[in-house]
Design a protein around this motif. Structure first.
Motif, PDB file in Angstrom:
ATOM      1  N   UNK A  62      -1.428 -42.486  34.814  1.00  0.00           N
ATOM      2  CA  UNK A  62      -2.628 -42.441  35.669  1.00  0.00           C
ATOM      3  C   UNK A  62      -2.479 -41.379  36.749  1.00  0.00           C
ATOM      4  N   UNK A  63      -1.268 -41.299  37.325  1.00  0.00           N
ATOM      5  CA  UNK A  63      -1.022 -40.291  38.361  1.00  0.00           C
ATOM      6  C   UNK A  63      -1.199 -38.901  37.784  1.00  0.00           C
ATOM      7  N   UNK A  64      -0.653 -38.688  36.597  1.00  0.00           N
ATOM      8  CA  UNK A  64      -0.693 -37.328  36.033  1.00  0.00           C
ATOM      9  C   UNK A  64      -2.069 -36.961  35.517  1.00  0.00           C
ATOM     10  N   UNK A  65      -2.804 -37.961  35.013  1.00  0.00           N
ATOM     11  CA  UNK A  65      -4.108 -37.654  34.433  1.00  0.00           C
ATOM     12  C   UNK A  65      -5.235 -37.656  35.453  1.00  0.00           C
ATOM     13  N   UNK A  66      -5.116 -38.449  36.508  1.00  0.00           N
ATOM     14  CA  UNK A  66      -6.269 -38.594  37.407  1.00  0.00           C
ATOM     15  C   UNK A  66      -5.933 -38.590  38.897  1.00  0.00           C
ATOM     16  N   UNK A  67      -4.910 -39.351  39.291  1.00  0.00           N
ATOM     17  CA  UNK A  67      -4.782 -39.654  40.720  1.00  0.00           C
ATOM     18  C   UNK A  67      -4.225 -38.498  41.548  1.00  0.00           C
ATOM     19  N   UNK A  68      -3.264 -37.787  40.998  1.00  0.00           N
ATOM     20  CA  UNK A  68      -2.659 -36.681  41.758  1.00  0.00           C
ATOM     21  C   UNK A  68      -3.047 -35.353  41.121  1.00  0.00           C
ATOM     22  N   UNK A  70      -1.449 -32.125  40.214  1.00  0.00           N
ATOM     23  CA  UNK A  70      -0.054 -31.664  40.119  1.00  0.00           C
ATOM     24  C   UNK A  70       0.166 -30.252  40.665  1.00  0.00           C
ATOM     25  N   UNK A  71      -0.920 -29.492  40.831  1.00  0.00           N
ATOM     26  CA  UNK A  71      -0.772 -28.139  41.387  1.00  0.00           C
ATOM     27  C   UNK A  71      -0.386 -28.197  42.864  1.00  0.00           C
ATOM     28  N   UNK A  72      -1.002 -29.110  43.581  1.00  0.00           N
ATOM     29  CA  UNK A  72      -0.791 -29.130  45.033  1.00  0.00           C
ATOM     30  C   UNK A  72      -0.195 -30.436  45.564  1.00  0.00           C
ATOM     31  N   UNK A  73      -0.070 -31.438  44.707  1.00  0.00           N
ATOM     32  CA  UNK A  73       0.383 -32.737  45.225  1.00  0.00           C
ATOM     33  C   UNK A  73       1.609 -33.271  44.489  1.00  0.00           C
ATOM     34  N   UNK A  74       2.409 -34.026  45.219  1.00  0.00           N
ATOM     35  CA  UNK A  74       3.506 -34.790  44.629  1.00  0.00           C
ATOM     36  C   UNK A  74       3.124 -36.268  44.675  1.00  0.00           C
ATOM     37  N   UNK A  75       3.667 -37.043  43.754  1.00  0.00           N
ATOM     38  CA  UNK A  75       3.407 -38.482  43.829  1.00  0.00           C
ATOM     39  C   UNK A  75       4.700 -39.260  43.619  1.00  0.00           C
TER      40      UNK A  75
END
Lengths: 80, 80
Positions: A62-68, A70-75
């Motif tokens: 979910x983080x990789x597909x929608x929530x974060x 990945x270009x500018x955010x870490x989770x």
């Protein structure tokens, strides 16, 4: 049922105007010892899933597909 | 130097349109087992302060005076 706490932060060295604004407001209130403020997101997801390993897999997806972004955010996240 | 992670969430039972929107988007992506999504804020503050007790006092004050809206939000924090 598991609860996941997801923490999303801007990648290091990216401009964080919200953080800068909060830092200035804190300084204006008299807190002179604030070195840095970073603004991120906290997302809490309750998942109908009894298998923690499976829940972890889903939350990461979910983080990789929608929530974060990945270009500018870490989770990171914690499953409870 | 201490780092404080501050978690700000909407009080229980308050409408959370961002959370609802994320829940719908996750369902549209095929995650049918999402029970609830809550959206909150994560604020990371680096404080020039070597005394953890003093840092805790300051961070609590900052939350009450500026960072959280006590009418609609709850806060918690961790000092590292």
């Amino acid at each position: 049922m598991v609860e996941a706490e997801i923490y999303i932060t801007l990648k290091k060295d990216l401009a964080d105007p919200q953080g800068i604004t909060i830092k200035r407001a804190l300084e204006a209130l008299g807190y002179k010892n604030v070195e840095k403020v970073g603004m991120g997101k906290l997302i809490i997801i309750n998942l109908n899933c009894d298998d923690k390993i499976e829940a972890e897999k889903q939350i990461r997806q979910m983080c990789e597909r929608l929530l974060a972004n990945p270009i500018i955010e870490d989770y990171s996240f914690k499953i409870k």
